[in-house]
Design an enzyme around this catalytic site. Structure first.
Site, short mmCIF file in Angstrom:
data_model
loop_
_atom_site.label_atom_id
_atom_site.label_comp_id
_atom_site.label_asym_id
_atom_site.label_seq_id
_atom_site.Cartn_x
_atom_site.Cartn_y
_atom_site.Cartn_z
N GLU A 311 20.27 -1.33 -32.03
CA GLU A 311 20.76 -2.23 -30.95
C GLU A 311 19.87 -2.62 -29.91
O GLU A 311 20.19 -2.70 -28.75
CB GLU A 311 22.15 -2.02 -30.52
CG GLU A 311 23.28 -2.11 -31.94
CD GLU A 311 24.55 -1.62 -31.20
OE1 GLU A 311 25.39 -2.69 -31.70
OE2 GLU A 311 24.87 -0.95 -30.34
C1 ACM Z 1 25.63 2.03 -33.81
O1 ACM Z 1 26.90 2.03 -33.99
N1 ACM Z 1 25.00 1.19 -32.93
C2 ACM Z 1 24.74 3.14 -34.24
#
Ligand code: ACM
Length: 670
Positions: A311
């Site tokens: 992310e």
């Molecule tokens: C995650 O859930 N961003 C690893």
């Protein structure tokens, strides 16, 4: 000779639990089990004799813990005799445990004694847990039924991620989870130690990290060593995760110059994906990370190191003209290519520190060294893609405990499911899986109830043969595990009544506790949409008091199934259900009056009101099943109502809908 005989005997066995003979309550189910005849009686004469490698203090401590727990199970101080358990261990296991540690063991119980044989200390620890789970009571006291067990894990990597970044979890809380993990033979604690909301480890080289980035909530180096040693004693590895380049705001509070955007930065109080990221174009960033890992590598002896990598906010790099120029100069087409460059640099640093890199599936780019382990959170597909490209992999997709799914849902996932398109060689690259306990809505008070007992079902998926997937049998054994987990100090069972008492503030908590026992918290996403929480919000709401997949969920389904059974159904189950349905409508008025003096309890009112409507549907269904006049329209309407009632009511979701839906669906219509 005896051991050879046992091996030969077990080689011919099916992995599934035996159809005849005593039904065991083992969890995870062993790879091979054959009942013998007779039972080994347990009394004060029981003792354990160890033939191990001299100086194996870890084994001695493990045996001592086993004996104390056995004493608590049978109510007698043991060790007064010479008969009982003979433990033979051929080696201490690796100085630093890795995924190739041999965890197998042979356990052979007859009416005169038990033998436990294992190639390593860790295997013996696994066998001791099995032996404790075999203890049962009868009219003469306590005993272990005669049995031959040859056991080994299906997957070498069986983990739990604990996010101590978003909400700090004290050492005692972590140790409690390690005790539970040992009970169900898990072997990796994946410790998520840095986040936008906090940097959680003491660095002596860069002390401003914890001084400015943690609100004073961090683990000292001494505490890290203590947890790593505690885990090792239980055959559990500790893999640290320092998430980068994203999820990294807390680092930049102290070191804004390492970020790709100008500071100053403050510790993030809310949750989500945030802009700040490491600047992959600066050499100073790699010198900093190199020095940091150099310091931490000594604290975390595990051969693996998790870099996160998930992310990354695209704008973090795109908005910086200097970074855009760097990308053009290095022919890095996009953010993914820049992150791949960053990861290759990290990989080289980790190799110098003798660590193997692990990262979330976003890091899977062409050119990533195949020695990198891919942990898949986004789905099975990226795990398979990684395996096909030569990467080792770990599955976490659908093992997210914060999604508040049932134990059944998690249990039926599989890192390498039947019908997998992976070749045998690719499938071997799938090391196993990890449950993830993310910390947005997690407190030291609620963590046990979020992890347990569901994690035991995931542990079984990762240890036991693939064919072991009988859901009713899993829930039958899970209900026994609830007591065993409580016995090692976990607070999942008492959580809801305890919090209901707190919320009631001295008034009668019965209605609130009853409602909460029939409900579960809305999932992370559902809750985040309805309630603006920050890291400073105390987690004391009805959604924190309820627990995922409460026992009532399965119990209602089992009762409904019994009512619908072919030969007329169970009259007793019908009576129990009818009395539940009669009680439920009274909870909303009781909660309404409790809410007058306990405002926090009012949160549970929408769910209580919905429960009254569910009860009416259930009562009608029982009547129709008794021969009442049902129509196809009645059934269709009630099923649609149940679908709507199953959506979150406030921050709670009713867990009893699946059981009532079964009843309605079972009503015959002309
Ligand atoms: C995650 O859930 N961003 C690893």
């Amino acid at each position: 000779m005896k051991i050879l005989f046992v091996v030969a005997l077990l080689g011919a066995l099916h992995p599934a639990p035996p159809a005849a003979g005593p039904r065991h309550t083992l969890m995870p189910v062993p790879a091979g089990l054959a009942w013998g005849s007779g039972r080994l009686r347990l009394d004060g004469r029981f003792t354990a004799v160890v033939h191990g490698v001299p100086g194996d203090a870890r084994l001695e401590r493990g045996v001592a813990r086993f004996l104390r727990r056995l004493e608590r199970t049978i109510g007698v101080a043991v060790g007064a005799g010479t008969t009982g358990l003979t433990i033979t261990v051929r080696g201490k296991g690796a100085a630093v445990q890795g995924p190739d540690e041999d965890e197998s063991y042979l356990l052979d119980v007859t009416d005169t004694g038990a033998t436990l044989t294992a190639p390593t200390t860790v295997g013996a620890l696994r066998g001791l847990e099995t032996l404790l789970q075999l203890v049962e009571g009868d009219s003469a006291g306590y005993a272990v039924p005669a049995v031959h067990i040859a056991d080994r894990p299906r997957f070498p990597w069986r983990g739990l991620l604990i996010d101590a970044g978003r909400h700090f979890q004290p050492v005692e809380t972590i140790k409690r989870q390690l005790d539970g993990m040992a009970v169900v033979k898990l072997n990796v604690l994946h410790w998520h130690l840095s986040e936008d909301q906090g940097f959680r480890v003491e660095s002596r080289r860069f002390p401003r990290l914890q001084q400015l980035g943690s609100d004073g909530r961090y683990y000292t180096q001494e505490q890290i060593r203590e947890v790593v040693a505690y885990a090792r004693d239980r055959g559990i590895r500790v893999v640290p995760e320092f998430d980068m380049p994203g999820h990294s705001t807390a680092w930049f509070v102290a070191y804004p110059e390492e970020a790709s955007s100008p500071g100053p930065f403050t510790i993030e109080r809310t949750f989500g994906v945030f802009r700040p990221a490491f600047d992959p174009t600066r050499e100073s960033v790699y010198r900093f990370i190199d020095a940091f890992i150099g310091e931490m590598a000594a604290l975390f002896p595990d051969p693996y190191w998790h870099i996160g990598g998930d992310e990354v906010d695209a704008a973090a790099w795109k908005d910086n003209p200097r970074i855009r120029a760097f990308m053009r100069a290095h022919r890095l087409a996009d953010n993914d290519a820049l992150q791949a460059y960053f990861n290759r640099r990290l990989s080289a640093i980790l190799t110098r520190h003798r660590k193997q890199m692990v990262g979330w599936d976003e890091i899977l780019h062409p050119g990533l060294p195949t020695s990198t382990v891919i942990q898949s959170w986004r789905g099975q597909e990226s795990l398979g893609r990684g395996a096909k490209e030569g990467h080792l992999g770990i599955l976490s997709a659908n093992f997210y405990l914060d999604h508040m799914r049932t134990a059944e849902f998690h249990y039926l996932q599989d890192p390498v499911p039947a019908g997998s398109l992976l070749t045998a060689e690719e499938a071997r690259r799938v090391l196993g899986g990890e449950a993830c306990m993310w910390g947005e809505h997690l407190s030291p008070e609620s963590i046990d109830s979020r992890i347990w007992p569901r994690l035991a079902a995931i542990a079984e998926r990762l240890w036991s043969p693939r064919e072991v997937r009988d859901v009713p049998d899993m829930y039958r054994r899970l209900s026994v595990m609830r007591g065993r987990l409580e016995e090692v100090g976990l607070g999942s069972e008492g959580h809801t009544p305890r919090m209901a008492r707190q919320m009631a503030g001295g008034a009668d908590p019965a209605a609130l506790a009853a409602l909460l026992s029939l409900a579960e918290p809305a999932s992370l996403g559902e809750r985040a949409r309805r309630q603006a929480l920050t890291t400073l919000t105390p987690l004391v709401f009805a959604a924190d008091a309820a627990r995922p997949d409460p026992p009532a969920q399965w119990e209602l389904r089992a009762l409904a199934t019994a009512v619908l059974a072919r030969d007329g159904g169970s009259a007793e189950a019908r009576r129990v259900l009818a009395s539940r349905f009669a009680r439920w409508p009274g909870l909303a008025p009781a909660l309404d009056s409790l809410g007058a003096t306990a405002p926090l309890a009012r949160d549970a009112l929408p769910a209580a009101q919905a429960l009254g409507r569910v009860a009416a549907i259930g009562t009608d269904a029982l009547e129709m099943l008794g021969g009442g006049p049902a129509t196809a329209d009645w059934k269709k309407e009630r099923l649609a109502q149940l679908d709507s009632l199953e959506r979150p009511q406030g921050l709670l979701r009713l867990s009893v809908i699946p059981g009532v839906r079964l009843l309605v669906a079972g009503v015959p219509v002309p």
